[in-house]
Design a protein around this motif. Structure first.
Motif, PDB file in Angstrom:
ATOM      1  N   MET A 175      68.107  76.919  47.410  1.00  0.00           N
ATOM      2  CA  MET A 175      67.766  76.286  48.684  1.00  0.00           C
ATOM      3  C   MET A 175      68.325  77.044  49.888  1.00  0.00           C
ATOM      4  SD  MET A 175      68.093  72.204  47.805  1.00  0.00           S
ATOM      5  CE  MET A 175      67.747  71.699  49.495  1.00  0.00           C
ATOM      6  N   PHE A 176      69.311  77.918  49.666  1.00  0.00           N
ATOM      7  CA  PHE A 176      69.876  78.689  50.778  1.00  0.00           C
ATOM      8  C   PHE A 176      68.833  79.609  51.399  1.00  0.00           C
ATOM      9  CE2 PHE A 176      73.880  77.312  48.935  1.00  0.00           C
ATOM     10  CZ  PHE A 176      74.652  77.092  50.068  1.00  0.00           C
TER      11      PHE A 176
ATOM     12  N   ASN B 291      75.079  71.232  44.604  1.00  0.00           N
ATOM     13  CA  ASN B 291      75.835  72.346  43.998  1.00  0.00           C
ATOM     14  C   ASN B 291      75.019  73.136  42.985  1.00  0.00           C
ATOM     15  OD1 ASN B 291      78.041  71.664  45.519  1.00  0.00           O
ATOM     16  ND2 ASN B 291      79.073  70.527  43.887  1.00  0.00           N
ATOM     17  N   ASP B 292      74.033  72.483  42.374  1.00  0.00           N
ATOM     18  CA  ASP B 292      73.257  73.165  41.339  1.00  0.00           C
ATOM     19  C   ASP B 292      71.904  73.677  41.851  1.00  0.00           C
ATOM     20  OD1 ASP B 292      72.119  70.744  41.787  1.00  0.00           O
ATOM     21  OD2 ASP B 292      72.065  70.094  39.675  1.00  0.00           O
TER      22      ASP B 292
ATOM     23  N   SER C 262      79.893  63.340  46.501  1.00  0.00           N
ATOM     24  CA  SER C 262      79.738  63.803  45.109  1.00  0.00           C
ATOM     25  C   SER C 262      79.590  65.322  44.995  1.00  0.00           C
ATOM     26  CB  SER C 262      78.535  63.119  44.456  1.00  0.00           C
ATOM     27  OG  SER C 262      77.369  63.368  45.222  1.00  0.00           O
ATOM     28  N   ASP C 263      78.911  65.956  45.963  1.00  0.00           N
ATOM     29  CA  ASP C 263      78.749  67.412  45.906  1.00  0.00           C
ATOM     30  C   ASP C 263      79.896  68.148  46.590  1.00  0.00           C
ATOM     31  OD1 ASP C 263      76.382  67.952  44.441  1.00  0.00           O
ATOM     32  OD2 ASP C 263      75.193  67.134  46.086  1.00  0.00           O
ATOM     33  N   ASP C 264      80.399  67.570  47.682  1.00  0.00           N
ATOM     34  CA  ASP C 264      81.364  68.305  48.500  1.00  0.00           C
ATOM     35  C   ASP C 264      82.786  68.234  47.960  1.00  0.00           C
ATOM     36  OD1 ASP C 264      81.560  69.995  50.776  1.00  0.00           O
ATOM     37  OD2 ASP C 264      82.580  68.398  51.875  1.00  0.00           O
ATOM     38  N   THR C 265      83.074  67.291  47.071  1.00  0.00           N
ATOM     39  CA  THR C 265      84.453  67.146  46.585  1.00  0.00           C
ATOM     40  C   THR C 265      84.905  68.354  45.779  1.00  0.00           C
ATOM     41  OG1 THR C 265      85.967  65.688  45.403  1.00  0.00           O
ATOM     42  CG2 THR C 265      83.760  65.873  44.490  1.00  0.00           C
TER      43      THR C 265
ATOM     44  N   LYS D 299      78.265  78.620  45.252  1.00  0.00           N
ATOM     45  CA  LYS D 299      77.874  77.925  46.486  1.00  0.00           C
ATOM     46  C   LYS D 299      78.813  78.284  47.636  1.00  0.00           C
ATOM     47  CE  LYS D 299      76.900  73.436  48.577  1.00  0.00           C
ATOM     48  NZ  LYS D 299      76.893  71.976  48.444  1.00  0.00           N
ATOM     49  N   GLN D 300      80.111  78.446  47.342  1.00  0.00           N
ATOM     50  CA  GLN D 300      81.052  78.846  48.394  1.00  0.00           C
ATOM     51  C   GLN D 300      80.627  80.177  49.005  1.00  0.00           C
ATOM     52  OE1 GLN D 300      85.273  78.510  47.569  1.00  0.00           O
ATOM     53  NE2 GLN D 300      84.955  76.982  45.985  1.00  0.00           N
TER      54      GLN D 300
END
Length: 589
Positions: free
Chosen positions: A569-570, A564-565, A509-512, A518-519
């Motif tokens: 967290m990074f 993604n949102d 769901s997040d990686d698609t 995020k990239q």
């Protein structure tokens, strides 16, 4: 009075008429008793050549050909979106209702529903000056798309005489009467016609400056395409051309998708039709089909119609571009289109060029891709047509004529690799054979909208991947154990980039689909790990000690572990890298 000619010879989809019936080049004609659709493609003294868009079985010399006195055209108006057409804009659902599952030859159904009433809001008043492109009415075509009806482009100047009140009208009902400079009057309806081989005009053509964001990391970060740009996706059987186009169609920030299935297998096209009709649109929450049009010309349909299907899709895309929309065309595949050209050229006994393709293959490809672009429309709005064409080189050989000629006219080349696909690395786009010439044009956008460090980070990622390629040549010869630790680190970070950044899971769901922010953060994290690890290696720490910790695997799994949102967290992962650095120093310092 209609011009008529008599069939003299038949060669597959190509027919010949003797004498001179008075037809014009590119004129549409109706052939034989079943009135099969065709187009005049050659005129010589005493000989007229016609290509027929339907199966010619049963035609015979002596049958009559009638001219339509018009070029082959498409009907433009509400009802295009959410529809499925064949190569010459005949609605397949209507054909199925009229003739069953197989297309009956000579069947004539209107391209758009002429009886359906649309709720129309008029945007002009009596006395208004209008010209080609002026928006005169708005209709809610689907829940996702507002259809903006325009004055046809051939009208340069006119004055509105009368306007109907807002209400429900069919596409053929007159909405307004306009007065032309010569004193004549003309009715304007929701529908207009346009010849498919003629590009629709625009006011200004802009250089590339805004990316088409697809949510696919290898495309958006390494090989971006601009809105109004052109790209080719070449690859052998099973490498993922169609699936890559599906991902772009579903997740890109284009407003409207025109999907042209050109000569593909029927079962593959059926899958597209079924998938798209069920898919929820992530942008609007409505059905994907509410902003999609499909043109289906499968491999068992007549080749002449396959050749026309590309231009049909282009014209529909330009029409919505004129309303101010960003349109993306998925052409799958241009190789099958080129094969249709080759077959027709052979029937016409033209001199073949390389691998039997006609000598004009390059010019036909160029006229197709040149119709892409971001423009200011005649009505002052801005819109774009982006063309992404799949290429199916036989045996995955990129040196064949269609791939080589396509490379001349596209500025984005996403080369699919068989070995990546077979090792389950998707998207199987190889970073060493692919390129994007839009990078310099899009750099200001990335600096302003993502980060000033975005392009330098991207270039560093590419440099590491290129170093890995060079080192792998040595590893194949003598193994990796003899490499110095700094080179072992390069190989390890390249693995992190390949598995953690370039490989993407369409079922997660997040990686698609990954947003640009995020990239960028993922790139920063990988390069931060590289920087800290390189500092340790330069102090004499062997790679075997660095790999005792699972920090490399943790960074690879960031694509799944950080939603993604939740970009904040990074920072936690950067702190983990700092702790890893301190721990290694403490243990081995």
């Amino acid at each position: 009075m209609n011009k008529t000619g008599i069939i003299y010879g038949i060669n597959g989809p190509v027919i010949y008429l003797k004498e001179d019936p008075g037809f014009r080049i590119a004129e549409m004609v109706y052939v034989g008793p079943e009135k099969l659709a065709g187009e005049v493609i050659g005129l010589k003294k005493g000989l007229t050549t016609i290509q027929v868009y339907e199966e010619t079985t049963g035609l015979k010399p002596g049958d009559t050909v009638t001219g339509a006195d018009d070029a082959i055209f498409v009907t433009l108006g509400p009802g295009i979106i959410h529809n499925i057409f064949d190569g010459i804009e005949r609605p397949l659902a209507e054909i199925a209702r009229a003739s069953g599952k197989y297309i009956t030859r000579g069947i004539s159904v209107p391209s758009l529903d002429t009886e359906k009433k649309w709720k129309v809001h008029l945007t002009v008043r009596p006395g208004d000056s209008v010209q080609g492109g002026t928006i005169i009415a708005e209709t809610q075509e689907t829940v996702s798309i507002v259809h903006k009806s325009m004055i046809p482009p051939h009208i340069h100047e006119a004055v509105v005489e009368s306007v109907v009140p807002d209400g429900e009208y069919t596409i053929l009902d007159p909405l307004l009467v306009i007065s032309l400079p010569d004193g004549s009057k003309e009715n304007v309806t929701l529908a207009q016609k346009w010849p498919i081989r003629t590009p629709r005009p625009s006011a200004v053509r802009y250089p590339a400056s805004i990316p088409l964001v697809t949510g696919q990391r290898i495309l958006d970060t390494l090989f971006p395409i601009a809105k109004g740009g052109t790209a080719a996706i070449p690859g052998g059987f099973g490498t993922g051309k169609t699936m890559t186009q599906h991902q772009i169609a579903k997740w890109s920030d284009a407003d409207i998708i025109i999907y042209i299935g050109c000569g593909e297998r029927g079962n593959e096209m059926t899958e597209v039709l079924e998938d798209f009709s069920k898919l929820a649109d992530p942008k609007t929450g409505n059905l994907m089909m509410d902003r999609t049009t499909l043109i289906a010309n499968t491999s068992n349909m007549p080749v002449a119609a396959r050749e026309a299907s590309i231009y049909t899709g282009l014209t529909l895309a330009e029409y919505y571009r004129d309303m101010g929309y960003d349109v993306a065309i998925m052409a799958d595949s241009t190789s099958r289109w080129a094969e249709a050209l080759r077959e027709l050229s052979g029937r016409l006994e033209e001199m073949p060029a390389e691998e039997g393709f006609p000598a004009y293959l390059a010019s036909r490809l160029s006229t197709f891709y040149e119709r892409a672009g971001m423009v200011q429309n005649l009505n002052g709005t801005e819109g774009s047509v982006t063309i992404i064409g799949a290429v199916s080189p036989q045996g995955g050989d990129f040196s064949e004529p269609v791939t080589q000629n396509t490379k001349r006219f596209v500025r984005c080349f996403w080369g699919l690799d068989k070995s990546l696909a077979y090792s389950r690395h998707f998207p199987a786009i190889h970073w060493l054979t692919s390129y994007s010439e839009y990078l310099d044009d899009l750099t200001p956008w990335f600096q302003k909208n993502v980060s000033p460090r975005f392009i330098p980070d991207r270039n560093q990622l590419m440099a590491i991947l290129n170093q890995e390629s060079t080192l792998m040549e040595i590893v194949k010869l003598i193994g990796s154990d003899v490499l110095p630790d700094d080179q072992k680190l390069t190989l390890e970070i390249a693995r992190v980039i390949r598995l953690g950044f370039l490989q993407q899971n369409a079922f997660h769901s997040d990686d698609t689909c990954v947003p640009m922010e995020k990239q960028f953060q993922m790139m920063e994290l990988i390069l931060y790990l590289y920087e800290k690890s390189r500092a340790l290696v330069s102090m004499g720490m062997p790679m075997s000690i660095l790999k005792q910790d699972n920090i490399f695997e943790r960074v690879i799994s960031v694509k799944y572990d950080i939603p993604n949102d939740a970009p904040e967290m990074f920072d936690t992962y950067k702190k983990d890298i700092d702790r890893f650095y301190d721990k290694v120093l403490e243990k081995n310092g």
